[in-house]
Each structure stands twice: as structure tokens, then as C-alpha cells.
Design an enzyme around this catalytic site. Structure first.
Site, PDB file in Angstrom:
ATOM      1  N   ASP A  41     -11.880  -7.070  -4.153  1.00 31.73           N
ATOM      2  CA  ASP A  41     -11.200  -8.278  -3.573  1.00 31.73           C
ATOM      3  C   ASP A  41     -12.192  -9.023  -2.742  1.00 31.73           C
ATOM      4  OD1 ASP A  41      -8.482  -8.457  -4.771  1.00 31.73           O
ATOM      5  OD2 ASP A  41      -8.087  -6.488  -3.301  1.00 31.73           O
ATOM      6  N   PHE A 149      -3.671 -10.646   1.267  1.00 29.07           N
ATOM      7  CA  PHE A 149      -3.495  -9.195   2.004  1.00 29.07           C
ATOM      8  C   PHE A 149      -2.906  -8.076   1.327  1.00 29.07           C
ATOM      9  CE2 PHE A 149      -3.222 -13.173   4.798  1.00 29.07           C
ATOM     10  CZ  PHE A 149      -4.161 -12.727   5.763  1.00 29.07           C
ATOM     11  N   GLY A 151      -0.617  -4.806   1.224  1.00 27.24           N
ATOM     12  CA  GLY A 151       0.569  -4.264   1.930  1.00 27.24           C
ATOM     13  C   GLY A 151       1.985  -5.229   1.865  1.00 27.24           C
ATOM     14  N   ASP A 182      -1.463  -6.616 -10.198  1.00 24.22           N
ATOM     15  CA  ASP A 182      -1.850  -6.421  -9.136  1.00 24.22           C
ATOM     16  C   ASP A 182      -1.189  -7.007  -7.942  1.00 24.22           C
ATOM     17  OD1 ASP A 182      -3.811  -6.587  -6.944  1.00 24.22           O
ATOM     18  OD2 ASP A 182      -5.433  -8.140  -7.788  1.00 24.22           O
ATOM     19  N   GLY A 204      -2.942   0.424  -4.678  1.00 27.76           N
ATOM     20  CA  GLY A 204      -3.355   0.135  -3.259  1.00 27.76           C
ATOM     21  C   GLY A 204      -2.450   1.170  -2.592  1.00 27.76           C
TER      22      GLY A 204
END
Length: 228
Positions: A41, A149, A151, A182, A204
Site C-alpha cells: 500500500d 488504514f 483494521g 481488499d 491483513g
């Protein structure tokens, strides 16, 4: 979307979630587990409200591993920055529809690099914006959260959007276009999105980057089983 369903699903590990202290050990686990891509990213603090991984980080990763990179450019006017990155033929490069007035031009400027060209769209961007560039892309990066960001929780409407995208590609005879998803791709969300035709899954903190680094192997195995 039968063409996509026949293809093996692929994992793209989100490196913004990686612990730099254990980076080498993490990469070794990814190589052993045959993770398909490393998701990078790149954020400029302007297109998204955060700064992210840059050219030095990319260069360092290439010295650590031969795993192909999945470079997600969350930067304003990417057409003027492509030369900085050191793009390889084995890479995926996603540019955002919302990041430039010259979408088709940027996609053309990616051609000499020989990489796979993906177009990323934010949760509130309608899928009809893809219609005029379907002949210029290899894939679509469907953002399930607003970018910037790690989370975050999935935007609920994006699951329906994924279903609409499957129909849209079929109606336009573009079933071969790869769909990448994503943002908050848990094993459960990944399983749902696989059934809706997704082929590449950005993994992630919701899937592989949680717990100690020694747990990553087990996390990858569980996630791969969910998106099979």
C-alpha cells in the site's frame, strides 16, 4: 463468472500489517507457504489520510524475496509517479479510478512495464465507471473499506457490490478479468467473496497478521482453506 471460479484463488499478504522487527522471518514463512503476492500500500497523505510504504521499502523487499508484488497506488496523479517505483513484469499495479482525471492514460502508461494492470475503486464508487476501461485492465481491485488504514470493518454494501460486479463482467463478456478484494477479508468474508467470483484476496490483520509470527503459518492455512 465460471472462468474465474475455475482459477486457483490467490493470497496477497498486506505488508502494511507486517511487524518490521520480524520481517525476514515473516517473509520466510510466506515463501514456505507459497503466498502468491505481497500487497504494498503506497500512500501519499493526500489521496488518503495516511502515509504508507514507499520506494525504499519496495526496493528492500525485492532484496529479501522473489515473491511478486501487488502494488496498490493510493496516490494522487499516479501517472507522474510510476517511474519512481521500479515496477517489474511480475507485479500487479493498481491505480485508483478516483485518483486521476486521466484514468485511461495511466493504464496506457503502465503498458511498457509489462505488469498486470488493475483499476481500484472505493466503496462509494459505482461499478459503471469501469465500462469504458474494461479493454485496458487485467483486474479490478474492489475496496471493501475506505482506503488508508488497516483494521477497519467491511462496508456492508460492498458485498452486494461484489455480486453486482460479477453480473456486470458477465454481461460485458469480461469474465477473464480478475477480481481482487481488499479490506477486512476475514476467512468468512473471503469465503463469501470467493463464491461471488473473487480471485485474489488481500490478507491483513483480519486473517493472517494476527497473533505471534509463529502463528502465521496456521493462519495462512486456515485462510487458504476458506477461499478454496
Amino acid at each position: 463468472m465460471e472462468g474465474l471460479k475455475m482459477k486457483k484463488s490467490k493470497i496477497s499478504a498486506s505488508m502494511m500489517c507486517a511487524d518490521l522487527i520480524n520481517l525476514k522471518e515473516t517473509i520466510e514463512i510466506f515463501e514456505k507457504e507459497r503466498v502468491d503476492y505481497l500487497h504494498i500500500d503506497v500512500m501519499d497523505g493526500e489521496f488518503v489520510p495516511n502515509f504508507g510504504l514507499g520506494v525504499d521499502y519496495i526496493r528492500g523487499l525485492r532484496e529479501l524475496t522473489s515473491i511478486p508484488l501487488d502494488i496498490h497506488l493510493m496516490v494522487k496523479d499516479p501517472e507522474y509517479k510510476l517511474q519512481w517505483i521500479g515496477i517489474k513484469e511480475t507485479d500487479i499495479v493498481s491505480i485508483h479510478y478516483e485518483s486521476t482525471y486521466q484514468v485511461q492514460r495511466v493504464l496506457d502508461w503502465l503498458v511498457p512495464f509489462g505488469c498486470k494492470r488493475f483499476l481500484a475503486i472505493n466503496p462509494a464508487t459505482p461499478i459503471y465507471v469501469l465500462e469504458e476501461v474494461l479493454d485496458y485492465i487485467d483486474g479490478i481491485n474492489l475496496l471493501m473499506v475506505n482506503p488508508g488504514f488497516a483494521g477497519q470493518k467491511i462496508v456492508p454494501s460492498t458485498l452486494e457490490k461484489a455480486r453486482k460486479l460479477k453480473v456486470f463482467l458477465t454481461e460485458h463478456g469480461k469474465e477473464s478479468i480478475i477480481v481482487e478484494v481488499d479490506g477486512n477479508i476475514t476467512p468468512e468474508n473471503g469465503n463469501t467473496l470467493r463464491k461471488l467470483g473473487a480471485g485474489i484476496f488481500v490478507a491483513g490483520t483480519s486473517s493472517i497478521f494476527h497473533g505471534d509470527v509463529v502463528q502465521y503459518q496456521m493462519n495462512i492455512e486456515k485462510f487458504r482453506e476458506a477461499i478454496r
